[in-house]
Write a protein that holds these residues in place. Structure first.
Motif, PDB file in Angstrom:
ATOM      1  N   LEU A   1       4.326   3.415  -6.921  1.00 53.64           N
ATOM      2  CA  LEU A   1       4.533   2.044  -6.476  1.00 53.64           C
ATOM      3  C   LEU A   1       4.813   1.127  -7.666  1.00 53.64           C
ATOM      4  O   LEU A   1       4.447   1.437  -8.804  1.00 53.64           O
ATOM      5  CB  LEU A   1       3.306   1.542  -5.720  1.00 53.64           C
ATOM      6  N   PRO A   2       5.417  -0.037  -7.414  1.00 53.68           N
ATOM      7  CA  PRO A   2       5.649  -0.999  -8.502  1.00 53.68           C
ATOM      8  C   PRO A   2       4.333  -1.553  -9.035  1.00 53.68           C
ATOM      9  O   PRO A   2       3.250  -1.308  -8.481  1.00 53.68           O
ATOM     10  CB  PRO A   2       6.484  -2.099  -7.826  1.00 53.68           C
ATOM     11  N   GLU A   3       4.414  -2.328 -10.114  1.00 50.41           N
ATOM     12  CA  GLU A   3       3.226  -2.923 -10.705  1.00 50.41           C
ATOM     13  C   GLU A   3       2.535  -3.853  -9.713  1.00 50.41           C
ATOM     14  O   GLU A   3       3.171  -4.515  -8.904  1.00 50.41           O
ATOM     15  CB  GLU A   3       3.595  -3.725 -11.963  1.00 50.41           C
ATOM     16  N   LEU A   4       1.203  -3.867  -9.818  1.00 49.86           N
ATOM     17  CA  LEU A   4       0.375  -4.738  -8.992  1.00 49.86           C
ATOM     18  C   LEU A   4      -0.180  -5.881  -9.837  1.00 49.86           C
ATOM     19  O   LEU A   4      -0.533  -5.686 -11.017  1.00 49.86           O
ATOM     20  CB  LEU A   4      -0.789  -3.960  -8.377  1.00 49.86           C
ATOM     21  N   TYR A   5      -0.255  -7.051  -9.224  1.00 47.43           N
ATOM     22  CA  TYR A   5      -0.798  -8.229  -9.904  1.00 47.43           C
ATOM     23  C   TYR A   5      -1.936  -8.794  -9.060  1.00 47.43           C
ATOM     24  O   TYR A   5      -2.067  -8.475  -7.868  1.00 47.43           O
ATOM     25  CB  TYR A   5       0.295  -9.282 -10.095  1.00 47.43           C
ATOM     26  N   ALA A   6      -2.771  -9.653  -9.680  1.00 47.19           N
ATOM     27  CA  ALA A   6      -3.890 -10.283  -8.966  1.00 47.19           C
ATOM     28  C   ALA A   6      -3.783 -11.795  -9.057  1.00 47.19           C
ATOM     29  O   ALA A   6      -3.343 -12.339 -10.079  1.00 47.19           O
ATOM     30  CB  ALA A   6      -5.215  -9.803  -9.549  1.00 47.19           C
ATOM     31  N   ASP A   7      -4.181 -12.463  -7.957  1.00 50.77           N
ATOM     32  CA  ASP A   7      -4.259 -13.924  -8.030  1.00 50.77           C
ATOM     33  C   ASP A   7      -5.633 -14.296  -8.600  1.00 50.77           C
ATOM     34  O   ASP A   7      -6.315 -13.454  -9.180  1.00 50.77           O
ATOM     35  CB  ASP A   7      -3.986 -14.565  -6.672  1.00 50.77           C
ATOM     36  N   ASP A   8      -6.069 -15.501  -8.398  1.00 50.07           N
ATOM     37  CA  ASP A   8      -7.322 -15.957  -9.029  1.00 50.07           C
ATOM     38  C   ASP A   8      -8.546 -15.644  -8.194  1.00 50.07           C
ATOM     39  O   ASP A   8      -9.668 -16.029  -8.557  1.00 50.07           O
ATOM     40  CB  ASP A   8      -7.254 -17.470  -9.275  1.00 50.07           C
TER      41      ASP A   8
END
Length: 560
Positions: free
Chosen positions: A525-532
């Motif tokens: 899967l593509p890169e995962l990011y996180a919100d705050d």
């Protein structure tokens, strides 16, 4: 083949002699396994028999004129240095009308894309076009490539030719009783029905259009996976067009001639052939016996005219006998087709169907009919094909009347399509079989790593999620998958906070569709990011076939 176009001067003795040597040499180089039948036709195995209805032309007559001895290579014109034909060398006969030549070259280019393994040279189409119609009667075509008048072969009524009863209700040849070869490449209607092509992009398949006919001829010559760069397959392909040793040799002679060089001439000005295979292929009737020449040269002395004989007493005309009714061929005794026990036709995309289609030809009384050609045609929006990538396959029934189609290979398109079975040379109702291609499946998904997936608020996960799909413990390649960041284990609704993927303009995306496992069954899967927003979240991956995997993601401050 249409009636003769006219007469041209007979070649000299040297030309005739060398041409005879060329034909003899070509005869000696016949493809292995080619045998003469009692009718002087050719058989090259199960794919090319003496059945005229399964050849492109129905074994119609053809032109037997041979190329001139002079090389067709263009000579430089004085003062320009450019290559132009030199009429004094006889090279005008090597010229091909511009539109006709363009059609041959476009057909070669199209086949290079669709069937690169065939290695079809346009010069082969030119050679066949020469012997079939004299290059569309010397290039008498309009700007779109359609002949100015139809080119029709003789009526195939069994009187000196093959007997093929009407298969097109006269749609192509205007004959509702028997078939006739049609167009510049001389296709019989039953062959054109499945081999016809739209070569000029006008939405029609017209045997009288040189672009359509040339592309259809190329496709016909490239079937069965033949590689025309090899001598054996080249000979098989030519003999399948017309089952005759003489035809093979004539086409090969023109093929070699055109390979040495060719130039275009204006449409309608091409050299027309004169000698045909059904008129003795002899010398021109305009020729006269040479005058006797005295020994040592000098003016020849004409022969004195012969003393006319008194007219013979005419005999009373004999009472004509009624023509004998020929015995029906096996094909003509077929009344209908029956399914021969074909099972359910289903396959996963990319796989071979486990079941083969079988059909039986029967008389009205239900008796099996052997030695009948049966055609299997794939119809519908599908990339499925028979073995060798063909959409059409022709098979001869056994003594039991049964014909078995080659194996069906599923493509990548899912859904249903039809395989239609018909009797070659007849207009009987066909049999339709429905085949279905299902999506590739996986029944298990596992992560390829076991490291915890963590990230700080507003950061990026260090590890990308990678999974492996299997089906019945085997690698499941090409399986479609969907990845969704869900709200909870019992709530598959897309989450509106927490980890996300990046979409267009870096906007958060929490559902990815159209994912596919690679040849090893892997999906990264593509890169995962996180919100705050800190917390524990779930990523759910599902595939066609029912495999599901839920992965835990943690968003927390560093050190917590």
């Amino acid at each position: 083949m249409a009636a003769q176009f006219g007469r041209r001067v007979v070649k000299g003795a040297a030309t005739t002699a060398v041409a005879a040597v060329a034909v003899a040499a070509l005869s000696a180089s016949q493809a292995p396994g080619v045998t003469d039948t009692a009718q002087g036709r050719q058989s090259t195995g199960s794919q090319s028999s003496g059945d005229a209805s399964d050849s492109a032309t129905g074994n119609s007559p053809y032109y037997t004129d041979l190329p001139p001895l002079n090389s067709p290579t263009a000579t430089p014109s004085a003062g320009t240095g450019s290559g132009t034909p030199d009429a004094s060398t006889g090279d005008t006969e090597g010229g091909i009308p511009a539109t006709v030549l363009d059609a041959y070259k476009k057909a070669e280019a199209a086949l290079r894309e669709s069937k690169p393994g065939c290695n079809l040279p346009w010069q082969l189409l030119a050679a066949i076009g020469k012997v079939e119609s004299g290059q569309a009667r010397g290039g008498r075509v309009d700007a779109d490539g359609t002949t100015l008048s139809p080119i029709l072969g003789p009526v195939l009524n069994g009187n000196g030719f093959a007997r093929i009863t009407d298969t097109d209700d006269g749609a192509y040849d205007g004959d509702t009783t028997h078939d006739r070869a049609v167009g510049p490449m001389q296709f019989i209607p039953s062959t054109w029905a499945w081999s016809g092509r739209d070569g000029n992009g006008d939405g029609k398949k017209d045997p009288n259009n040189i672009y359509d006919a040339a592309l259809a001829a190329g496709g016909y010559l490239c079937r069965f996976g033949w590689d025309l760069s090899t001598r054996e397959d080249l000979h098989k392909a030519i003999l399948s067009y017309n089952h005759s040793t003489e035809y093979l040799n004539t086409v090969l002679t023109w093929l070699e001639y055109y390979r040495k060089g060719v130039h275009e001439v204006p449409d309608g000005t091409g050299t027309l052939p004169t000698d045909r295979s059904d008129d003795g292929a002899g010398a021109s009737p305009d020729s006269t016996p040479p005058a006797s020449r005295p020994p040592g040269g000098g003016t020849p002395t004409p022969k004195p005219p012969a003393t006319p004989k008194p007219p013979a007493t005419p005999k009373p005309p004999a009472t004509p006998k009624p023509p004998a009714t020929p015995d029906p061929t096996p094909t003509e005794t077929v009344d209908h087709l029956e399914d021969a026990g074909t099972g359910k036709l289903t396959a996963t995309a990319g796989d071979t169907f486990g079941e083969k289609i079988t059909a039986r030809t029967e008389t009205e009384a239900g008796k099996a009919v052997g030695k009948v050609r049966v055609r299997f045609t794939i119809i519908g929006d599908t990339d499925a094909a028979f073995t060798g990538g063909e959409k059409v396959a022709t098979v001869v029934t056994k003594t039991t009347g049964v014909a078995t189609a080659p194996a069906l290979q599923a493509g990548e398109k899912t859904g249903g399509f039809t395989v239609r079975v018909t009797v070659v040379g007849r207009t009987l109702p066909g049999l339709d079989y429905t085949a279905t291609v299902t999506a590739r499946q996986a029944d298990a998904l596992v992560r390829t790593g076991d490291a915890p997936l963590t990230c700080v608020p507003g950061g990026e996960f260090a590890e990308r999620v990678e999974v492996k799909a299997t089906y019945k413990d085997a690698v499941a390649d090409g399986v479609e998958a969907t990845a969704t960041l869900v709200k909870a284990a019992d709530d598959a609704t897309e989450n509106d906070k927490g980890p996300y993927f990046k979409g267009a303009d870096d906007k958060p995306v929490r559902t990815l569709t159209g994912l596919t496992t690679d040849k090893d069954g892997l999906l990264k899967l593509p890169e995962l990011y996180a919100d705050d927003t800190a917390g524990t979240y779930l990523l759910r991956i599902t595939t066609s076939g029912g495999a599901t995997l839920t992965v835990e993601l943690t968003v927390a401050a560093a050190g917590s």
